[in-house]
Design a protein around this motif. Structure first.
Motif, PDB file in Angstrom:
ATOM      1  N   UNK A  32       0.938  -1.124  -0.095  1.00  0.00           N
ATOM      2  CA  UNK A  32       0.102   0.021  -0.021  1.00  0.00           C
ATOM      3  C   UNK A  32       0.962   1.336  -0.018  1.00  0.00           C
ATOM      4  N   UNK A  46       0.908   4.185  -2.929  1.00  0.00           N
ATOM      5  CA  UNK A  46      -0.263   5.040  -2.512  1.00  0.00           C
ATOM      6  C   UNK A  46      -0.601   6.261  -3.529  1.00  0.00           C
ATOM      7  N   UNK A  47      -1.882   6.590  -3.677  1.00  0.00           N
ATOM      8  CA  UNK A  47      -2.310   7.601  -4.580  1.00  0.00           C
ATOM      9  C   UNK A  47      -3.590   8.319  -4.210  1.00  0.00           C
ATOM     10  N   UNK A  48      -3.899   9.117  -5.068  1.00  0.00           N
ATOM     11  CA  UNK A  48      -5.262   9.762  -4.596  1.00  0.00           C
ATOM     12  C   UNK A  48      -6.418   9.069  -5.022  1.00  0.00           C
ATOM     13  N   UNK A  49      -5.981   8.318  -6.251  1.00  0.00           N
ATOM     14  CA  UNK A  49      -7.011   7.291  -6.895  1.00  0.00           C
ATOM     15  C   UNK A  49      -6.633   5.991  -6.325  1.00  0.00           C
ATOM     16  N   UNK A  50      -7.263   5.389  -5.111  1.00  0.00           N
ATOM     17  CA  UNK A  50      -6.672   4.279  -4.780  1.00  0.00           C
ATOM     18  C   UNK A  50      -7.120   2.835  -5.591  1.00  0.00           C
ATOM     19  N   UNK A  57      -5.239  -0.633  -1.300  1.00  0.00           N
ATOM     20  CA  UNK A  57      -5.293   0.642  -0.577  1.00  0.00           C
ATOM     21  C   UNK A  57      -6.818   0.880  -0.451  1.00  0.00           C
ATOM     22  N   UNK A  59      -8.107   1.793   3.139  1.00  0.00           N
ATOM     23  CA  UNK A  59      -8.739   3.120   3.283  1.00  0.00           C
ATOM     24  C   UNK A  59     -10.121   3.182   4.008  1.00  0.00           C
TER      25      UNK A  59
END
Lengths: 169, 241
Positions: free
Chosen positions: B37, B41-45, B49, B53
């Motif tokens: 993860x 890790x990114x804004x669009x999971x 992730x 989240x």
């Protein structure tokens, strides 16, 4: 003590499990919780920003609509004013032209009247003159046959005087 | 099946039991997942992730509802307890988990199970309980001040009523060690016993409903431990309590 032994409680194992869990907590906090929290916060911030942008766009749109209405209303008021002003100017020009035309026609009529009067007077004078001449001729012809030259002259001058008086009156 | 974990061997005098091995397997799974993860890790999971989240968001929202701003320091503990207990419980639900046998000089004919649910070892559940209670008290001292913290247990207001209340509070805190550790240990150990019995009676079909039940218990126990930690941390760090 026997109960503790039955449950398999042992200091070394207990300390191992304790340390192990604390390490796991540290790893989770450092490598999972904090980065994930940052990502979640960033996403939340972006969503809020997007919602704010939408709200702003909506507001701008509403303002634009209102501005459009205001501009249209202003334009209408301006157009009405312009129309009223044009109408007033046109009315004024019309009035002026009419007045001018009236005054001009009045003037023309007056001039014509004056001219006619003058002509009429002139004609009257001519007629009077012609009639005097004719009368003089007739009178001199009649007198030449009835009176002597001296009487003739007297009568003629008296007649002429009287004619002159009449004419002047 | 004994209450105590089975000693498989020793490494430099340190006893390696079947629950220690399961604990290490749990650690590996958890660390690998965390690094997968953390790496992507990114804004669009992505899939994993997203799962993490969802867990984090659920606990964060719940903690914020209960504790408000104090959720920032309570939540990491709660999530850590939940994930560790959940994974160690779920690992034990893998079919055939206890069927791998390990033979030692004391194991007898059938040998010992190489793997056993980590949370069916009182050493682990007690370690978790101790961590939870101590962390709660450390946070309480940090956020309410040492003076307020002491007055929770020793107070001479309306003597001797508050002194007695303080004594009850102290007993309550000590009882948390027992309640936390034995609740988790009891549930998982009992589940293992039930499963062993069911597999013994009829290994085909009969254990299926019990597997479902045990999966439920695994999740519920992880949630219970995490939620209780959250509640106790909230209570101890709040001056109005």
């Amino acid at each position: 003590m026997e109960m503790i032994q039955n449950f398999g409680l042992e200091t070394k194992l207990f300390l191992f499990q304790l340390t192990n869990f604390l390490i796991i907590v540290f790893i989770l906090k450092k490598f999972l919780f904090n980065p994930l929290k940052k990502a979640l916060d960033e996403r939340k911030r972006r969503i809020e920003q997007s919602l704010q942008d939408v709200q702003n766009a909506k507001l701008i749109l509403e303002n634009t609509g209102e501005e459009k209405k205001k501009i249209l209303a202003d334009a209408k008021v301006g157009a009405d004013k312009l129309m009223a002003s044009i109408k007033a100017t046109a009315d004024e020009a019309k009035e002026k032209t009419l007045a001018e035309a009236k005054s001009r026609s009045q003037q023309i009529i007056e001039e014509a009247n004056n001219k006619a009067s003058a002509e009429f007077e002139n004609m009257n004078k001519q007629i009077a003159k012609m009639s005097v001449d004719a009368s003089t001729k007739i009178l001199s012809k009649v007198l030449s046959e009835l009176f002597s030259e001296e009487e003739k002259q007297k009568l003629m001058s008296r007649a002429l005087e009287r004619i002159d008086e009449k004419i002047t009156n | 099946m004994k209450i105590s974990p089975d000693l498989l061997f020793n490494i430099a005098g340190f006893p390696i039991t079947n629950t220690v091995i399961t604990t290490l397997i749990t650690d590996v799974i958890l660390i690998v997942l965390v690094f997968i993860v953390a790496k992507s890790i990114s804004i669009k999971p992505e899939k994993i992730q997203n799962a993490f989240e969802a867990i984090l968001d659920y606990f964060r929202e719940t903690t914020e509802d209960i504790a408000g701003e104090r959720a920032a320091f309570i939540c990491p503990w709660v999530v850590a307890f939940f994930l560790f207990i959940l994974i160690s419980n779920l690992v034990a639900q893998i079919p055939g988990f206890e069927s791998i046998r390990f033979h030692t000089s004391t194991s007898g004919h059938h040998g010992y199970a190489l793997l056993r649910a980590a949370t069916s070892d009182l050493n682990l559940t007690l370690a978790l309980a101790v961590t939870s209670v101590i962390a709660t008290h450390v946070l309480a001292v940090k956020h309410t001040g040492i003076k307020f913290y002491i007055t929770r247990f020793i107070s001479f207001k309306i003597f001797p009523i508050f002194l007695f209340v303080g004594l009850l509070e102290a007993v309550n805190e000590l009882a948390k060690f027992i309640s936390f550790s034995f609740r988790l240990f009891g549930n998982i150990f009992a589940g293992e016993k039930v499963m062993a019995t069911m597999y013994g009676l009829c290994p085909f079909g009969l254990p299926i409903p019990f597997i479902a039940l045990e999966l439920m218990v695994s999740v519920i126990q992880a949630i219970v431990f995490a939620m209780l930690t959250m509640a106790f941390m909230h209570i101890m760090t709040d001056k109005s309590h």
